[in-house]
Design an enzyme around this catalytic site. Sequence first.
Site, PDB file in Angstrom:
ATOM      1  N   SER A  79       1.037  -1.296   0.020  1.00 56.34           N
ATOM      2  CA  SER A  79      -0.301   0.217  -0.027  1.00 56.34           C
ATOM      3  C   SER A  79       0.607   1.165   0.276  1.00 56.34           C
ATOM      4  O   SER A  79       1.601   1.119  -0.653  1.00 56.34           O
ATOM      5  CB  SER A  79      -0.921   0.129   1.114  1.00 56.34           C
ATOM      6  OG  SER A  79      -2.037   0.955   0.772  1.00 56.34           O
ATOM      7  N   GLU A  89      -9.054  -5.758  -4.206  1.00 55.56           N
ATOM      8  CA  GLU A  89      -8.515  -4.824  -3.199  1.00 55.56           C
ATOM      9  C   GLU A  89      -9.386  -4.296  -2.250  1.00 55.56           C
ATOM     10  O   GLU A  89      -9.641  -3.644  -0.830  1.00 55.56           O
ATOM     11  CB  GLU A  89      -7.843  -3.541  -4.214  1.00 55.56           C
ATOM     12  CG  GLU A  89      -6.518  -4.115  -4.760  1.00 55.56           C
ATOM     13  CD  GLU A  89      -5.417  -4.110  -3.968  1.00 55.56           C
ATOM     14  OE1 GLU A  89      -5.123  -4.307  -2.412  1.00 55.56           O
ATOM     15  OE2 GLU A  89      -4.319  -4.656  -4.186  1.00 55.56           O
ATOM     16  N   HIS A 143      -7.499  -6.145   0.304  1.00 53.81           N
ATOM     17  CA  HIS A 143      -5.965  -5.024   0.621  1.00 53.81           C
ATOM     18  C   HIS A 143      -5.561  -5.704   1.751  1.00 53.81           C
ATOM     19  O   HIS A 143      -6.483  -6.323   2.680  1.00 53.81           O
ATOM     20  CB  HIS A 143      -6.974  -3.463   0.613  1.00 53.81           C
ATOM     21  CG  HIS A 143      -5.785  -3.012   0.289  1.00 53.81           C
ATOM     22  ND1 HIS A 143      -4.913  -1.963  -0.349  1.00 53.81           N
ATOM     23  CD2 HIS A 143      -5.470  -1.981   1.042  1.00 53.81           C
ATOM     24  CE1 HIS A 143      -3.898  -1.329  -0.508  1.00 53.81           C
ATOM     25  NE2 HIS A 143      -3.565  -0.984   0.981  1.00 53.81           N
TER      26      HIS A 143
END
Length: 537
Positions: free
Chosen positions: A224, A342, A444
């Site tokens: 990220s 995600e 994610h």
Amino acid sequence: MTATRRTLITGAAALTAYAALPVVGYAAQPRSPIVTTTAGKVRGYVQDGVSVFKGLRYGADAGGERRFAAPVAPQPWTDVKDATAYGAASMQTGKGEEGEALSEDCLFLNVWTPAKAGKKGLADGAKRPVMFYIHGGAYNGGSGASPWYEGTKLAKRGDVVVVTVNHRLNAFGYLYLARLFNDPSVADSGNAGQLDLVLALQWVRDNIAAFGGDPGNVMLFGQSGGGAKIATLMGMPVAKGLFHRAATMSGQQVTVGGPFNATRRAQAFLDKLGIKDLAALRALPADQMLAGMKAIDPIAAAGGVYMGPTLDQRSLTRHPFFPDASPVGLSVPMMCGNTHDETKGFIGFDAKAFPKTWDEVIARLPGQFAARIDIDPETVVAFYRQTYPNYSPADVFFAASTAGRSWKAAIIQDEERARAGAPAYAYQVNWKSPKEGGIFGAPHTIDIGLVFGTLDAKGSIVGAGPDSVAMSNTMSDAFINFARSGDPNGGALPKWEPYTLERRQTMVFDTVSRQEDDPRGAERKFFNQVPFTQFGT
């Protein structure tokens, strides 16, 4: 052994020795490693056969008059500093990890090494690859102390040295003041957090051999915001030569903030605090300064004010992947990945947040795109319903928001590397988290625990069953192979080829992993109708 106090430590490289730490009631405990660094000696501890050093100081206190300035190395010391507890994390609006202090004095890193003590201490000449992890949390939060990043298992599995790091975040690391105050001490303020990472990498260059690592073989990997920081470092000349492989995990940085938008954001920040001069801003207590982050972003016209790297013509003189891949990073082998679902990781793993109707999908998509792409949501929904007739409203919402929010930027990085003749190894995680029967797919953050092997860490979404262990072993080995040679192939993986524009080869990590050409190609072509704008820039 249990650490009883948070310590402030510094680091660098030389020789190593072993000395016992007193442990009440346990006379035969493993002896505690002592390493001599360029700034002084540090004492760690042994856990599961791995020597661990936490809270190693790589930079001086960044508070007071050094607030907003480029970092500097710490002052040397003459005693032996305990390196048995994590150092403080950067000031941030969240609470940090459990029991973690927040401070402007936050330039610390952590080392896990499988090196065994010998005549030269931990400097055994083995030249292990160094896997240097940069945490996520955008540019606003997080630290290297998360239990998800605990390096013992990865260090043992790959015979590698693992490093995690803290650096300045949000306004402390990225508030661009150079155009508001004519003061040389804030000339680097827009990229101070990135320069912290550069200083940490210089520490690794100068010290990691003393911990059994190879300073000539350093791999950056980060998820990220960590991936975005790595992509930015690949465009920074001052970082060139300090790392030799790079892996971005669901985090990309195509462009950085321009100086005028960054100045408008800085002004909004100051207006929120009611401060007009630099002296008053430096004198403001750190926790009070965080209140400026609540200013409405003047560019996005919504949310809190964005902080991130700035095109300041000093440490950053061009964008990392615009108009092409920066030549600075082209010699560095790259891995670039995303997860299939995600945005299922952005709803707090709350199934009640799944949209249930097509009207709800249309209403919520613009907020997910968040100025990255500007496209009619009705058109998006119509495309997905035609392309994937079996998709539910929730399926379409998460697929479209994933494709338009972060996956698009990953594709840009892959494409620009391929055009430059230095392609990336592209991957996509399809393996589903077992959480709540798999309804969250591959969200994610799922690749963090898979790579580190921290399957049972607090808050893990990976699970610790046989399927989780097998998937973790496959992904972890790919990253270890990449760290060792710049090529992830080997082990249980089928052949994995670098990304080309003709085929768009992508490794799909799943129960049965496979290389696919142009997975989700229809979605890629659909979103190519509109330009992509990196959020915050």
